[in-house]
Write a protein that holds these residues in place. Structure first.
Motif, PDB file in Angstrom:
ATOM      1  N   UNK A 852       0.858  -1.187   0.000  1.00 20.78           N
ATOM      2  CA  UNK A 852       0.000   0.000   0.000  1.00 20.78           C
ATOM      3  C   UNK A 852       0.891   1.233   0.000  1.00 20.78           C
ATOM      4  N   UNK A 853       0.906   1.913  -1.128  1.00 20.92           N
ATOM      5  CA  UNK A 853       1.773   3.070  -1.314  1.00 20.92           C
ATOM      6  C   UNK A 853       3.214   2.663  -0.997  1.00 20.92           C
ATOM      7  N   UNK A 854       3.808   3.227   0.038  1.00 22.92           N
ATOM      8  CA  UNK A 854       5.202   2.915   0.351  1.00 22.92           C
ATOM      9  C   UNK A 854       5.354   1.771   1.353  1.00 22.92           C
ATOM     10  N   UNK A 855       4.236   1.188   1.770  1.00 22.21           N
ATOM     11  CA  UNK A 855       4.271   0.130   2.774  1.00 22.21           C
ATOM     12  C   UNK A 855       4.189  -1.234   2.113  1.00 22.21           C
ATOM     13  N   UNK A 930       7.482  -3.458   6.074  1.00 23.37           N
ATOM     14  CA  UNK A 930       8.502  -2.500   5.672  1.00 23.37           C
ATOM     15  C   UNK A 930       7.920  -1.217   5.122  1.00 23.37           C
ATOM     16  N   UNK A 931       8.724  -0.185   5.165  1.00 19.50           N
ATOM     17  CA  UNK A 931       8.362   1.118   4.593  1.00 19.50           C
ATOM     18  C   UNK A 931       9.545   1.623   3.781  1.00 19.50           C
ATOM     19  N   UNK A 932       9.293   1.951   2.512  1.00 15.73           N
ATOM     20  CA  UNK A 932      10.346   2.436   1.612  1.00 15.73           C
ATOM     21  C   UNK A 932      10.001   3.828   1.120  1.00 15.73           C
ATOM     22  N   UNK A 933      11.044   4.627   0.914  1.00 17.16           N
ATOM     23  CA  UNK A 933      10.793   5.995   0.463  1.00 17.16           C
ATOM     24  C   UNK A 933      11.991   6.499  -0.341  1.00 17.16           C
TER      25      UNK A 933
END
Length: 996
Positions: A852-855, A930-933
């Motif tokens: 979901x988006x960056x997650x 995880x979270x990516x950006x």
């Protein structure tokens, strides 16, 4: 003259001005290439400036960086799996490029390694599974292959001590393949066979290819029977970048044996009508005393990479520090890797260099300490007035806390993998490559036992009080391989031809020394000469030192032809002629042929563009002969060894005689492999997968065989006898269940069914017994063997007494041979029966990836089904009749437990299927969030933070702890042949990845 000079100066000035202006207009384009459907980054995409030779490739995150001039007009993006895309260069400096999946591609795979080369997945006609780095699990493991567990159908990765930082998993592909030779696959690392599998940092892995079909493995000849795992590490691509990966983890004890507390022990064992224990006045949780929960680990990796299509580099360095869940185990390691690639300007030649050193310092676990902990009387205190409490009761009669703190077992390990290659492109379609490699490993094992141990002090020993030893083992493998590749396209016919030569030299050396009775415990293993037992005044030096050296050689000629017509009909033929010095004088060389074919049905006119939901359909079939020469050197030779010492006329002579029979016919185990498979992609590539059915017949199994005395000097000869057969069905699926702009859900499934049968123990030369009893249980009680290898039966068949319940006196009842029922102590070996099997019939895993988006959230389930486990804990400490003064499980006194009924000590040590339980389980194996950006900063380009948990919960009816702690690989699956065990843990991990 002056006028000419002025004109020249004017031209020079104008040229300089224009050039300066052009250089001044140079700028850097950055961007990211993503999948137009899944929005995932696409690595390995070629980015090239139209009309020039300049370009780059995208990195693992799909990012690229490229310098363009004012004269450059267009960029073209191309990848095997995607339709090419050309865009115009505008003023925009940060691009997002969306590539559409090619209708003819196989999603998620660019190329696969097939042994001595790579191929487009469309060209592969054998059973090969390709796993990308991003598909591996996030685990803090000693071996990188633990991240592959459950990812490949038919590949069983079993580790019964995952929380031990020094443990190594058992790897088995498509079932048991041998009695006495090695069962593990061949590892090929960056094209070099036989690499150090422990010398790989998981963060450095680019992809893993598992060669399951015999046609693919046959190119490796005598080392291909157990499959081949090809590991490719990362190389420099695209712009220069610096990546940091780091994590910290903690392991927490789970599913530990549920033992009687001190008060429960007093109630049930000490105060019982027939006392089975003594109250020593203490209150000790021995399991807790020998455990550090949580145990911590940390790992840090720094990677630098860069370059372009012609010159690129990749360098990494890593550090890991991990403690085991027990008091003693720990590991520190330092590793590095350097991959350098250079291609000449005109692509005439290319050079590669790979260097990977690693140093490890370990303190080894003592798994026996956990056995001590679960069996010791809990009313015994750890300490008394003199220090550690002396313990002389129970199963093992020693103090496990004392052992863990005072006894030392350490190791220093050094590994070095070096390889280099030189490739010459003789013609556009003809090339030759020479590869030289050296694989080294060195192990220094160090052991020490002090004189202050209570077992030594209280036994009043005056000799052999303390002990120390050192052992040095060195392995050296040298390889040279030369290959020639030729490609030819004739209209719709395409040929690829490979020819090569391979030579490997293996050298093993070992030296060990030990001694007793040192003047000071502080010497540890550093002053072996000060001990007085071996040498000194005692003179017992015969066993003080030992040394050995052995070597072997392997040489081969091989060739392969790949042909396809119109990309629809694919045929591959290969042959390897290989010789090994391990084999007997009459059997040095062997041939390993293979053939595979594939038919792309979806490209036929009767299907092409006729079925909208069918994107790709390929039928495969392959046949190959592989070998197994994974056994000790010199087994075919007549060896001489010491027969002791003989006194004659006051002089003692060491006597030598034949210690091994000669066998000039000794050869390799031979596997005849057949595989048929189907690859497919459906619904606009949203569902893809493969199905494989295989049959593998292993002939000429290696092992010791009884022979007559005389004419043989020894009663057994190591030879090729016996046949085993494995067959099975494998399924691998992946699909995009939901695909939205901000949300996606991908699902993957692997499943494998395996059926095994031991066909024969005999051949034309040797006619032997139709069975062999295996899986002997340890003392106390000498229960004997509980499994039997028998012709016509599966590996892992339990052969023991069949239970008929429990009588009113608490004695185990069993069925006799004639069908009558009697107490177990009145039965004999003839009453044993086949009562179950310890080999899982079906293994499966289910992966779920939500974005979901960056997650992103990854839920991974894994399970084994259809097999039995012998409950070791219940058998030894799970009944009221358990050995006197030993602790028991709580279930021993739980009226709801069937084991509480066994109160009669007369049948305590008699094994039966009363202790067999279903080992089937489903495990929530891994959860990662995880979270990516991406960042638009000159200091940092991207970051990712994540948290992971492994072995969160196990759904099972097995009452003997985590069923994963029982081996399901090897010749005796479903039973642990000793009482040593290492408890299961839940691992929690937090990590970060930063790209600069």
């Amino acid at each position: 003259m002056l006028l000419k000079i002025l004109r020249l100066l004017c031209c020079f000035t104008l040229t300089f001005a224009l050039t300066s202006q052009a250089f001044g207009q140079n700028r850097v384009l950055e961007g990211k290439v993503i999948d137009s459907a899944a929005s995932n980054p696409v690595p390995g995409v070629t980015v090239r400036i139209v009309g020039t030779r300049s370009g780059t490739t995208t990195d693992a995150n799909g990012s690229f960086r490229l310098t363009v001039t004012a004269a450059d007009r267009q960029l073209v993006f191309s990848s095997i799996d995607y339709d090419p895309k050309t865009i115009s260069i505008t003023d925009q400096n940060n691009l997002v490029i969306k590539l559409a999946q090619s209708s003819r591609s196989l999603k998620g795979v660019e190329v696969v390694s097939v042994g001595y080369g790579t191929m487009d997945k469309r060209e592969v006609s054998s059973a090969i599974t390709h796993v990308r780095a991003e598909d591996l699990k996030s685990v803090a493991a000693n071996n990188p292959l633990m991240s592959l567990q459950g990812k490949v159908s038919g590949l069983t990765i079993s580790n019964t001590a995952t929380a031990d930082p020094n443990s190594s998993p058992s790897i088995q592909l498509r079932g048991v393949s041998s009695r006495s030779a090695g069962l593990g696959p061949l590892y090929v690392i960056n094209g070099v066979p036989g690499g150090n599998i422990d010398n790989i940092n998981q963060n450095d892995i680019e992809s893993i290819d598992v060669l399951k079909g015999g046609a693919a493995s046959a190119i490796y000849g005598t080392r291909g029977s157990n499959g081949v795992i090809i590991i490719t590490t990362k190389k420099g691509t695209g712009s220069s970048q610096l990546i940091y990966n780091g994590y910290v983890s903690a392991d927490y004890l789970t599913m530990a044996p549920d033992l009687l507390t001190p008060e429960e022990f007093r109630t049930n064992r000490v105060k019982a009508a027939s006392p089975r224990g003594i109250d020593y006045g203490g209150n000790t949780d021995w399991m807790k005393a020998v455990t550090r929960s949580p145990s911590y680990a940390q790992k840090h990796t720094l990677q630098i990479s860069g370059g372009n299509a012609n010159d690129n580099y990749f360098a990494s360095a890593d550090y890991r520090n991990a403690d085991g869940i027990d008091l003693r185990a720990s590991k520190k390691e330092y590793g590095a890797r350097l991959n350098v690639n250079h291609t000449s300007k005109e692509n005439v030649y290319s050079v590669t260099l790979n260097v990977a050193p690693r140093y490890m310092k370990t303190s080894n676990a003592d798994q026996g300490n956990f056995n001590n902990a679960i069996t010791i009387n809990p009313t015994i205190p750890i300490y008394d007035s003199s220090g550690y409490r002396y313990i002389n009761t129970g199963f093992f009669a020693n103090n496990p806390v004392e052992n863990a703190r005072l006894i030392k077992s350490e190791a220093e390990i050094k590994q070095l993998d070096i390889s280099g290659s030189f490739k010459v492109n003789i013609l556009k379609n003809l090339s030759s490559m020479l590869t030289i490699s050296n694989i080294r490993s060195s192990y220094k094992n160090l052991n020490f036992r002090p004189s202050t141990l209570t077992t030594i002090v209280h036994s009043n020993q005056t000799t052999k009080t303390n002990y120390a030893s050192q052992e040095q083992q060195d392995n050296n493998q040298q390889n040279i391989e030369w290959t020639i590749n030729y490609a030819l396209n004739l209209k719709r016919s395409h040929f690829k031809v490979l020819g090569g030569y391979s030579y490997s030299y293996f050298d093993y050396q070992a030296f060990s020394a030990n001694n007793y009775d040192f003047p000071f415990d502080t010497f540890l293993w550093y002053n072996l000469g000060s001990g007085t037992w071996n040498g000194g005044d005692k003179g017992n030096g015969q066993n003080a030192v030992s040394s050995t050296r052995n070597d072997s050689r392997l040489a081969a000629f091989f060739g392969r032809i790949n042909y396809d017509f119109d990309n629809k009909y694919i045929l591959t033929l290969s042959l390897r002629q290989e010789g090994s010095s391990k084999f007997g004088a009459s059997n040095k060389w062997g041939s390993f042929p293979a053939v595979s074919a594939a038919w792309r049905i979806s490209d036929e006119d009767f299907l092409k563009n006729k079925i909208s939901w069918l994107n790709d359909l390929k039928l495969r079939a392959d046949y190959g002969v592989t070998g197994n020469q994974d056994f000790d050197n010199y087994k075919s030779l007549l060896l001489y060894g010491g027969y002791g010492y003989f006194p004659f006329n006051g002089t003692t002579y060491q006597v030598y005689g034949p210690s091994q029979n000669v066998n000039p016919n000794l050869g390799w185990e031979k596997a005849i492999n057949f595989n048929v498979g189907l690859d497919f992609e459906l619904f606009s590539n949203r569902l893809s997968g493969s199905v494989n059915y295989y049959v593998r017949t292993n002939k000429d199994l290696l092992g010791n065989y009884n022979v007559p005395l005389p004419p043989n000097p020894q009663s057994q000869t190591f030879t090729n006898v016996g046949t085993m057969k494995n067959s099975g069905l494998e399924v691998q699926l992946s699909g995009v269940a939901i695909q939205r702009e901000a949300f996606s859900y991908n699902i993957s499934f692997t499943g494998a069914y395996n059926n095994n049968k031991f066909v024969s123990f005999s051949n034309k030369l040797y006619q032997g017994a139709p069975f062999q009893d295996v899986a002997g249980l340890p003392s106390p009680g000498s229960p004997g063997n509980i499994q039997r290898l028998q012709e016509g039966h599966r590996i892992g068949d339990f052969y023991m007494l069949r239970s008929a319940g429990v009588d009113e006196n608490g004695a185990l009842l069993v069925y006799r041979k004639d069908g009558t029922i009697a107490p177990a102590n009145q039965a004999n070996a003839d009453d044993k029966q086949f009562v179950g099997n310890g080999l899982p019939k079906f293994t499966a895993s289910l992966g779920n990836v939500f974005r979901y988006k960056n997650w992103d959230l990854n839920l991974f389930f894994r399970g084994n089904f259809g097999y039995k486990l012998f409950n070791m804990q219940a058998f030894y400490i799970g009944t009221p009749a358990t050995q006197s003064d030993a602790n028991t499980l709580r279930s021993a006194y739980d009226p709801k437990s069937k084991y509480a009924k066994l109160t009669n000590s007369a049948t305590t040590s008699l094994a039966s299927d009363y202790f067999l339980e279903s080992g089937s389980f489903v495990k929530l194996d891994n959860v990662t969030l995880g979270y990516s950006h991406d960042l638009n900063s000159k200091y940092m380009r991207a970051f990712r933070v994540y948290a992971s948990a492994s072995n969160l919960h196990t759904f099972t009816g097995f009452t003997g702890g985590d069923p994963d702690l029982y081996r399901v690989n090897g010749i005796t699956p479903g039973v642990n042949e000793n009482l040593n065990f290492y408890p299961a843990t839940i691992q929690v991990l937090a990590g970060v990845q930063v790209t600069f």
